[in-house]
Motif scaffolding. Structure first.
Motif, short mmCIF file in Angstrom:
data_model
loop_
_atom_site.label_atom_id
_atom_site.label_comp_id
_atom_site.label_asym_id
_atom_site.label_seq_id
_atom_site.Cartn_x
_atom_site.Cartn_y
_atom_site.Cartn_z
N LEU A 161 -6.81 5.07 -5.80
CA LEU A 161 -5.23 5.82 -5.80
C LEU A 161 -4.95 6.47 -6.74
CD1 LEU A 161 -3.11 3.54 -3.70
CD2 LEU A 161 -4.36 5.39 -2.74
N LEU A 162 -5.36 6.08 -8.06
CA LEU A 162 -5.02 6.72 -8.98
C LEU A 162 -5.99 7.97 -9.37
CD1 LEU A 162 -3.17 7.31 -11.63
CD2 LEU A 162 -4.52 5.55 -12.76
N LYS A 163 -7.25 7.53 -9.11
CA LYS A 163 -8.41 8.48 -9.38
C LYS A 163 -8.09 9.54 -8.17
CE LYS A 163 -12.31 6.22 -11.16
NZ LYS A 163 -13.87 5.69 -10.80
N TYR A 164 -7.78 9.30 -6.99
CA TYR A 164 -7.53 10.35 -6.12
C TYR A 164 -6.23 11.33 -6.45
CZ TYR A 164 -10.58 8.85 -2.21
OH TYR A 164 -11.67 8.52 -1.33
N LEU A 201 -3.34 12.65 3.94
CA LEU A 201 -3.26 11.15 4.57
C LEU A 201 -4.08 10.10 3.85
CD1 LEU A 201 -3.83 12.30 8.39
CD2 LEU A 201 -1.76 11.54 7.33
N LEU A 202 -3.76 9.10 3.48
CA LEU A 202 -4.10 8.20 2.64
C LEU A 202 -4.41 7.04 3.56
CD1 LEU A 202 -2.03 9.04 0.32
CD2 LEU A 202 -4.03 8.15 -0.74
N PHE A 203 -5.56 6.51 3.73
CA PHE A 203 -5.86 5.46 4.67
C PHE A 203 -6.55 3.90 3.78
CE2 PHE A 203 -6.91 9.18 6.55
CZ PHE A 203 -6.21 9.24 7.83
N LEU A 204 -6.05 2.93 4.59
CA LEU A 204 -6.41 1.54 4.04
C LEU A 204 -6.80 0.61 5.10
CD1 LEU A 204 -7.52 0.05 1.51
CD2 LEU A 204 -4.97 -0.96 1.39
N GLY A 205 -8.14 0.23 5.10
CA GLY A 205 -8.30 -0.94 6.24
C GLY A 205 -8.21 -2.14 5.72
N THR A 206 -8.25 -3.31 6.31
CA THR A 206 -8.31 -4.53 5.84
C THR A 206 -9.77 -4.93 5.13
OG1 THR A 206 -6.50 -5.56 7.24
CG2 THR A 206 -8.21 -7.10 6.27
N GLY A 207 -9.82 -5.48 3.89
CA GLY A 207 -11.19 -5.47 3.12
C GLY A 207 -11.92 -4.52 2.57
N SER A 208 -11.06 -3.49 2.76
CA SER A 208 -11.96 -2.01 2.23
C SER A 208 -10.79 -1.42 1.25
CB SER A 208 -12.12 -1.20 3.59
OG SER A 208 -10.95 -0.35 3.98
N THR A 209 -11.34 -0.16 0.94
CA THR A 209 -10.77 0.40 -0.07
C THR A 209 -10.16 1.76 0.56
OG1 THR A 209 -12.97 1.46 -0.91
CG2 THR A 209 -12.11 -0.43 -1.91
N PRO A 210 -9.38 2.49 -0.22
CA PRO A 210 -8.59 3.71 0.45
C PRO A 210 -9.64 5.04 0.28
CG PRO A 210 -7.32 3.06 -1.65
CD PRO A 210 -8.79 2.21 -1.50
N PHE A 211 -9.23 5.67 1.32
CA PHE A 211 -9.66 7.23 1.35
C PHE A 211 -8.70 7.91 1.58
CE2 PHE A 211 -10.44 7.93 5.68
CZ PHE A 211 -10.55 6.65 6.34
N LYS A 231 -16.34 -1.51 -4.15
CA LYS A 231 -16.85 -2.99 -3.84
C LYS A 231 -15.61 -3.67 -4.05
CE LYS A 231 -21.60 -2.56 -4.78
NZ LYS A 231 -22.52 -2.80 -5.84
N ASP A 232 -14.40 -3.18 -4.58
CA ASP A 232 -13.19 -3.94 -5.19
C ASP A 232 -11.97 -3.69 -4.19
OD1 ASP A 232 -11.29 -5.43 -6.40
OD2 ASP A 232 -11.27 -4.33 -8.27
N PRO A 233 -11.90 -4.40 -3.13
CA PRO A 233 -10.70 -4.20 -2.06
C PRO A 233 -9.36 -4.80 -2.80
CG PRO A 233 -12.07 -6.06 -1.23
CD PRO A 233 -12.85 -5.58 -2.58
N PHE A 262 0.88 -1.07 0.08
CA PHE A 262 -0.21 0.13 0.13
C PHE A 262 0.88 1.18 -0.09
CE2 PHE A 262 -2.43 3.29 2.38
CZ PHE A 262 -3.46 3.58 1.48
N GLU A 263 2.00 1.33 0.63
CA GLU A 263 2.84 2.41 0.82
C GLU A 263 3.37 2.71 -0.50
OE1 GLU A 263 7.53 3.64 2.50
OE2 GLU A 263 6.31 2.30 3.65
N GLN A 264 3.89 1.61 -1.13
CA GLN A 264 4.74 1.57 -2.46
C GLN A 264 3.69 2.24 -3.72
OE1 GLN A 264 7.98 1.41 -3.13
NE2 GLN A 264 7.17 2.66 -4.94
N ALA A 265 2.28 1.77 -3.47
CA ALA A 265 1.07 1.90 -4.42
C ALA A 265 0.85 3.75 -4.45
CB ALA A 265 0.15 1.31 -4.24
#
Length: 127
Positions: free
Chosen positions: A105-108, A49-59, A94-96, A8-11
């Protein structure tokens, strides 16, 4: 499902490299916990700040570096107002998978570049 890791960090670093070179942001942190990851950037006016939880998508959130302004803002509102084409869709959310996370991430990244340059320079009046 994306395993929370330095992937996630690298992405994030791949998608947001331009803020370092074009807007003097520094990569400041990557917190990789068992079920949650946070990646942060900072320049003289703005924290991202970018966040990602297990089984979810970033915000993505932004906030001022001014200690008198402690509000944190979700960029989705900014995109609704200025660049709706970069809002993650319900299908995106819907796509984690690794591909789904990279797509958001690209959209953001693209949305900030297209409609958020004032925010990157410390102008939060849109919020």
């Amino acid at each position: 499902m994306l395993i929370i890791s330095d992937g996630f960090e690298q992405a994030c670093r791949d998608c947001f490299r331009w803020i370092e070179t074009e807007h003097d942001f520094q990569f400041v942190s990557a917190k990789l916990d068992y079920d949650y990851s946070t990646v942060g950037y900072r320049n003289s006016t703005t924290i991202i700040l970018l966040f990602l939880g297990t089984g979810s998508t970033p915000f993505l959130t932004v906030q001022s570096t001014d200690p008198k302004r402690s509000d944190e803002y979700a960029v989705d509102y900014l995109f609704e107002e200025r660049a709706p084409e970069f809002l993650p869709t319900a299908d995106d959310r819907k796509d984690p998978s690794s591909n789904g996370v990279a797509r958001i991430l690209l959209k953001y990244s693209s949305g900030l570049r297209s409609g958020g340059l004032d925010v990157l320079q410390g102008d939060f009046s849109i919020f």
